[in-house]
Design a protein around this motif. Structure first.
Motif, PDB file in Angstrom:
ATOM      1  N   HIS A 135      30.171  43.302  46.066  1.00 27.77           N
ATOM      2  CA  HIS A 135      31.238  43.894  45.267  1.00 27.77           C
ATOM      3  C   HIS A 135      32.598  43.701  45.934  1.00 27.77           C
ATOM      4  O   HIS A 135      33.252  44.658  46.353  1.00 27.77           O
ATOM      5  CB  HIS A 135      30.973  45.371  44.943  1.00 27.77           C
ATOM      6  N   SER A 144      36.507  43.048  46.838  1.00 26.08           N
ATOM      7  CA  SER A 144      37.697  43.682  46.270  1.00 26.08           C
ATOM      8  C   SER A 144      38.956  43.096  46.899  1.00 26.08           C
ATOM      9  O   SER A 144      38.906  42.401  47.903  1.00 26.08           O
ATOM     10  CB  SER A 144      37.637  45.196  46.501  1.00 26.08           C
ATOM     11  N   THR A 171      27.245  41.016  42.730  1.00 27.38           N
ATOM     12  CA  THR A 171      28.122  41.518  41.678  1.00 27.38           C
ATOM     13  C   THR A 171      27.331  42.381  40.689  1.00 27.38           C
ATOM     14  O   THR A 171      26.103  42.430  40.721  1.00 27.38           O
ATOM     15  CB  THR A 171      28.769  40.350  40.921  1.00 27.38           C
ATOM     16  N   TYR A 172      28.070  43.013  39.786  1.00 32.54           N
ATOM     17  CA  TYR A 172      27.464  43.832  38.733  1.00 32.54           C
ATOM     18  C   TYR A 172      28.399  43.844  37.534  1.00 32.54           C
ATOM     19  O   TYR A 172      29.492  43.283  37.582  1.00 32.54           O
ATOM     20  CB  TYR A 172      27.190  45.252  39.254  1.00 32.54           C
ATOM     21  N   ASP A 222      33.092  46.149  36.918  1.00 31.56           N
ATOM     22  CA  ASP A 222      33.712  46.171  38.237  1.00 31.56           C
ATOM     23  C   ASP A 222      35.203  45.916  38.080  1.00 31.56           C
ATOM     24  O   ASP A 222      35.611  44.804  37.745  1.00 31.56           O
ATOM     25  CB  ASP A 222      33.074  45.100  39.130  1.00 31.56           C
ATOM     26  N   THR A 232      26.991  50.102  40.318  1.00 31.15           N
ATOM     27  CA  THR A 232      28.406  50.440  40.293  1.00 31.15           C
ATOM     28  C   THR A 232      29.058  49.961  41.583  1.00 31.15           C
ATOM     29  O   THR A 232      28.368  49.634  42.549  1.00 31.15           O
ATOM     30  CB  THR A 232      28.589  51.955  40.163  1.00 31.15           C
ATOM     31  N   HIS A 233      30.390  49.950  41.597  1.00 28.82           N
ATOM     32  CA  HIS A 233      31.129  49.480  42.771  1.00 28.82           C
ATOM     33  C   HIS A 233      30.712  50.288  44.001  1.00 28.82           C
ATOM     34  O   HIS A 233      30.693  51.504  43.971  1.00 28.82           O
ATOM     35  CB  HIS A 233      32.630  49.596  42.543  1.00 28.82           C
TER      36      HIS A 233
END
Length: 147
Positions: free
Chosen positions: A53, A55, A78-79, A82, A115-116
């Protein structure tokens, strides 16, 4: 600067390969280690990279810079939803790196229902997040062995 110091000490001790695994985590400094994984690859410090994840990336600029300057393989976890690395960024990463386009190696894992922060600070009472965290860990270990 702190990473530069650590790397210099390790190099002084004979360490020649670095493979960071980074993710966003919140602390007193609100650090985003996924960003640092990319920065180290830009400086050609690493031989392989793992970012869960990620950023604080500039999309598509950072993906394109990674592709053109780095010799480090790249694994992305990843998901779906996001705000830091949305599906459009995930699709751009696939377009740039996959299909054998990136010779050091590329893989993007996708974790539905996560989730993040799931790979580090996910809510383990949620079966999807718990499974995503476990699979991301296993995929990271396999990536490290491969590269």
């Amino acid at each position: 600067p702190l990473l530069d110091k650590v790397i210099a000490v390790l190099r002084g001790q004979g360490v020649t390969q670095f493979t960071p695994t980074g993710c966003c985590y919140r602390g007193t400094n609100d650090l985003h280690v996924g960003r640092l994984v990319f920065d180290l690859a830009f400086d050609d410090v690493t031989s392989a990279s793992i970012a869960s994840h990620p950023s604080l990336l500039k999309i598509p600029e950072d993906l394109e810079e990674y592709f053109s300057t780095s010799h480090a393989s790249l694994l992305l976890d990843t998901y779906m939803v996001d705000g830091q690395f949305p599906q459009t960024a995930q699709s751009q990463a696939d377009a740039i790196f996959s299909g054998g386009n990136f010779s050091p190696g590329y893989k993007r894992e996708y974790f539905d229902g996560c989730t993040h922060g799931f790979a580090v600070r996910g809510e383990l009472s949620d079966p999807k997040i718990k499974m995503g965290k476990e699979i991301a860990f296993k995929a990271s270990v396999e990536w490290l062995y491969e590269y």
